[in-house]
Scaffold this active site. Structure first.
Site, PDB file in Angstrom:
ATOM      1  N   GLU A  74       0.799  -1.216   0.000  1.00 21.17           N
ATOM      2  CA  GLU A  74       0.000   0.000   0.000  1.00 21.17           C
ATOM      3  C   GLU A  74       0.839   1.277   0.000  1.00 21.17           C
ATOM      4  O   GLU A  74       0.294   2.376  -0.165  1.00 21.17           O
ATOM      5  CB  GLU A  74      -0.940  -0.009   1.217  1.00 21.17           C
ATOM      6  CG  GLU A  74      -2.020  -1.080   1.099  1.00 21.17           C
ATOM      7  CD  GLU A  74      -2.853  -1.224   2.347  1.00 21.17           C
ATOM      8  OE1 GLU A  74      -2.408  -0.778   3.428  1.00 21.17           O
ATOM      9  OE2 GLU A  74      -3.953  -1.794   2.255  1.00 21.17           O
ATOM     10  N   GLU A 108       7.750 -22.147   7.010  1.00 20.95           N
ATOM     11  CA  GLU A 108       8.189 -21.300   8.118  1.00 20.95           C
ATOM     12  C   GLU A 108       9.308 -21.940   8.944  1.00 20.95           C
ATOM     13  O   GLU A 108       9.927 -21.279   9.762  1.00 20.95           O
ATOM     14  CB  GLU A 108       7.018 -20.955   9.029  1.00 20.95           C
ATOM     15  CG  GLU A 108       6.479 -22.093   9.861  1.00 20.95           C
ATOM     16  CD  GLU A 108       5.423 -21.607  10.847  1.00 20.95           C
ATOM     17  OE1 GLU A 108       5.611 -21.844  12.051  1.00 20.95           O
ATOM     18  OE2 GLU A 108       4.428 -20.994  10.418  1.00 20.95           O
TER      19      GLU A 108
END
Length: 269
Positions: free
Chosen positions: A81, A112
């Site tokens: 953004e 992960e």
């Protein structure tokens, strides 16, 4: 473990399946009300991070978020953004997730747990010691994040860790630990809820404060936003109207001539 893993503590609410919908929602909202206060408690640490980022950004440094699962997706969301909101190049704020871009939409098994992969992912962006790495992990134990922060420390980068478990390995490894204690989750262990919300708030604060500090906001306006649709062109036109005290038509003409609110306003001074 030598610390209490708050994110795995039992919920303050029990027998959830016996609640009606309104009771469920009210109980969730009761828990959510605690989040802002938990974030407020770590503003001194966020301040330290933003100040460190500002110093490095003026030298051409960048901000990297690293995380897995929800935490990784939130980092990517915040980073994505920045260009449309503040007109910054895409490569200045980047979010990296364990398992790569395909993990944004679908969980990648065991991604992960790769302790060396985060640094490899960072190296792919030619990372340097004026860059900043922020690890995000509610548990504070995610190997992908811990490995990336450890390597970044060894290379002399500024590091920070956003976690919801005070005293966790991530907090201990990070130069700037941001430990947001939101308490137990509504659904026990579901860190996409309160923990995730607290991370989103912290990331908003970090990136927005940084953009303000480096001059990407004027007054309270997004004067460097990308004009990618009619709504944003209209918003930019109205910013110029307000800033210069001129008609909509004149403001729109200036905006189209100069391509940004900031340049349009500066052209008249």
């Amino acid at each position: 473990m030598s610390y209490k893993k708050i994110t795995e503590s039992p919920s303050n609410h029990n027998n959830l399946e016996l609640m009606d919908t309104t009771t469920i929602l009210k109980a969730m909202n009761e828990e959510d009300r605690k989040i802002a206060d938990a974030v407020a408690a770590v503003i001194p640490q966020i301040t330290k991070l933003v100040d460190g980022l500002e110093e490095r950004f003026h030298k051409g440094g960048r901000l990297f978020y690293i995380g897995a699962g929800t935490s990784g997706r939130l980092g990517i969301l915040d980073a994505s953004e920045i260009p449309p909101t503040f007109g910054m190049p895409h490569e200045r704020v980047l979010g990296l997730i364990a398992g790569g871009d395909k993990a944004i939409r679908k969980a990648v098994e065991n991604a992960e747990d790769a302790t060396t992969q985060a640094w490899k992912d960072l190296e792919a962006h030619n990372i340097t010691n004026i860059d900043v790495v922020v690890g995000i992990a509610a548990s504070g134990t995610t190997p992908y994040v811990l490995g990336g922060i450890k390597a970044a420390n060894e290379k002399g980068l500024l590091t920070a860790g956003i976690t919801n478990n005070p005293g966790s390995p991530l907090a201990q490894l990070s130069e700037i630990p941001i430990e947001i204690n939101v308490g137990p989750e509504f659904v026990t262990g579901s860190t996409r809820m309160k923990s995730g919300t607290s991370q989103k708030l912290a990331l908003n604060m970090i990136s927005t404060a940084l953009m303000i500090r480096i001059g990407r906001v004027k007054g309270n306006k997004m004067v460097n936003m990308q004009l990618t649709n009619d709504k944003l062109v209209d918003r930019g036109t109205r910013y110029i109207m307000e800033g210069l005290g001129i008609s909509y038509e004149k403001a729109e003409k200036l905006l189209k001539e100069h391509g940004s609110v900031k340049l349009a306003i500066e052209s008249q001074k």
